[in-house]
Design an enzyme around this catalytic site. Structure first.
Site, mmCIF file in Angstrom:
data_model
loop_
_atom_site.group_PDB
_atom_site.id
_atom_site.type_symbol
_atom_site.label_atom_id
_atom_site.label_comp_id
_atom_site.label_asym_id
_atom_site.label_seq_id
_atom_site.Cartn_x
_atom_site.Cartn_y
_atom_site.Cartn_z
ATOM 1 N N LYS A 9 0.815 -1.212 0.000
ATOM 2 C CA LYS A 9 0.000 0.000 0.000
ATOM 3 C C LYS A 9 0.857 1.274 0.000
ATOM 4 O O LYS A 9 2.068 1.215 0.240
ATOM 5 C CB LYS A 9 -0.922 -0.017 1.228
ATOM 6 C CG LYS A 9 -2.010 -1.075 1.148
ATOM 7 C CD LYS A 9 -2.930 -0.986 2.350
ATOM 8 C CE LYS A 9 -4.121 -1.894 2.237
ATOM 9 N NZ LYS A 9 -5.067 -1.702 3.349
ATOM 10 N N TYR A 49 -12.372 -3.313 -4.720
ATOM 11 C CA TYR A 49 -13.087 -3.158 -3.452
ATOM 12 C C TYR A 49 -14.603 -3.153 -3.655
ATOM 13 O O TYR A 49 -15.331 -2.514 -2.893
ATOM 14 C CB TYR A 49 -12.644 -1.874 -2.744
ATOM 15 C CG TYR A 49 -11.234 -1.953 -2.201
ATOM 16 C CD1 TYR A 49 -10.948 -2.711 -1.070
ATOM 17 C CD2 TYR A 49 -10.183 -1.275 -2.815
ATOM 18 C CE1 TYR A 49 -9.665 -2.799 -0.566
ATOM 19 C CE2 TYR A 49 -8.888 -1.350 -2.311
ATOM 20 C CZ TYR A 49 -8.635 -2.116 -1.200
ATOM 21 O OH TYR A 49 -7.357 -2.198 -0.705
ATOM 22 N N ASN A 112 -2.218 0.024 6.786
ATOM 23 C CA ASN A 112 -1.802 -1.241 7.392
ATOM 24 C C ASN A 112 -0.864 -2.039 6.493
ATOM 25 O O ASN A 112 -0.879 -3.255 6.485
ATOM 26 C CB ASN A 112 -3.029 -2.067 7.790
ATOM 27 C CG ASN A 112 -3.892 -2.461 6.610
ATOM 28 O OD1 ASN A 112 -3.604 -2.135 5.459
ATOM 29 N ND2 ASN A 112 -4.963 -3.179 6.876
ATOM 30 N N HIS A 115 -2.284 -5.193 1.369
ATOM 31 C CA HIS A 115 -3.499 -5.972 1.145
ATOM 32 C C HIS A 115 -3.024 -7.365 0.786
ATOM 33 O O HIS A 115 -2.043 -7.528 0.058
ATOM 34 C CB HIS A 115 -4.307 -5.405 -0.029
ATOM 35 C CG HIS A 115 -5.265 -6.409 -0.603
ATOM 36 N ND1 HIS A 115 -6.523 -6.605 -0.085
ATOM 37 C CD2 HIS A 115 -5.107 -7.310 -1.613
ATOM 38 C CE1 HIS A 115 -7.113 -7.576 -0.761
ATOM 39 N NE2 HIS A 115 -6.280 -8.016 -1.695
#
Length: 138
Positions: A9, A49, A112, A115
């Site tokens: 990311k 998504y 985070n 993915h």
């Protein structure tokens, strides 16, 4: 051998953690079978998504994921989907233990680091979304 898609990311790329994170995957015995740097478009993000594209928080995901180029990678290995998710820790980096990728490099639920595909079936679908057949070297 299973395959999975990893998206390094924007936070991972900007903070120069790609090498460290990829190294953890390689140390776990996984093989890199495809990689490229891209800028995610709104159309590609909406497709990727689609399961949350109608949620009120989706615009924030799109804004974050298109804020900087990302590295997409295809990895291969035995039971890779489950093992990668174990290496990553929980989606919310604040809840991830130190020693996991998200616990060491992540900030929160969205920022985070990576993915990763959540199933073998989705791994195949996601790899096909981001790579042409001749870009995978399994």
């Amino acid at each position: 051998m299973q395959k999975t898609l990893i998206i390094f990311k924007p936070d991972c790329v900007q903070k120069k953690h790609v090498g460290a994170v990829l190294g953890r995957f390689e140390q776990a015995g996984f093989s890199l079978i495809g990689a490229k740097m891209i800028r995610l478009t709104p159309a590609l993000l909406r497709e990727h998504y689609s399961h949350v594209a109608d949620k009120p928080f989706y615009p924030e995901i799109e804004k974050f994921m298109s804020s900087h180029p990302v590295l997409v990678a295809a990895l291969q290995g035995d039971n890779i989907v489950a093992k990668v998710r174990e290496l990553l820790g929980p989606t919310d980096s604040k809840k991830a233990a130190k020693g996991t990728i998200r616990g060491d490099f992540g900030a929160d639920m969205m920022v985070n680091v990576v993915h990763a595909s959540d199933s073998e079936e989705n791994g195949k679908i996601e790899i096909a979304r981001f790579f042409k057949a001749d870009e995978i070297f399994a």
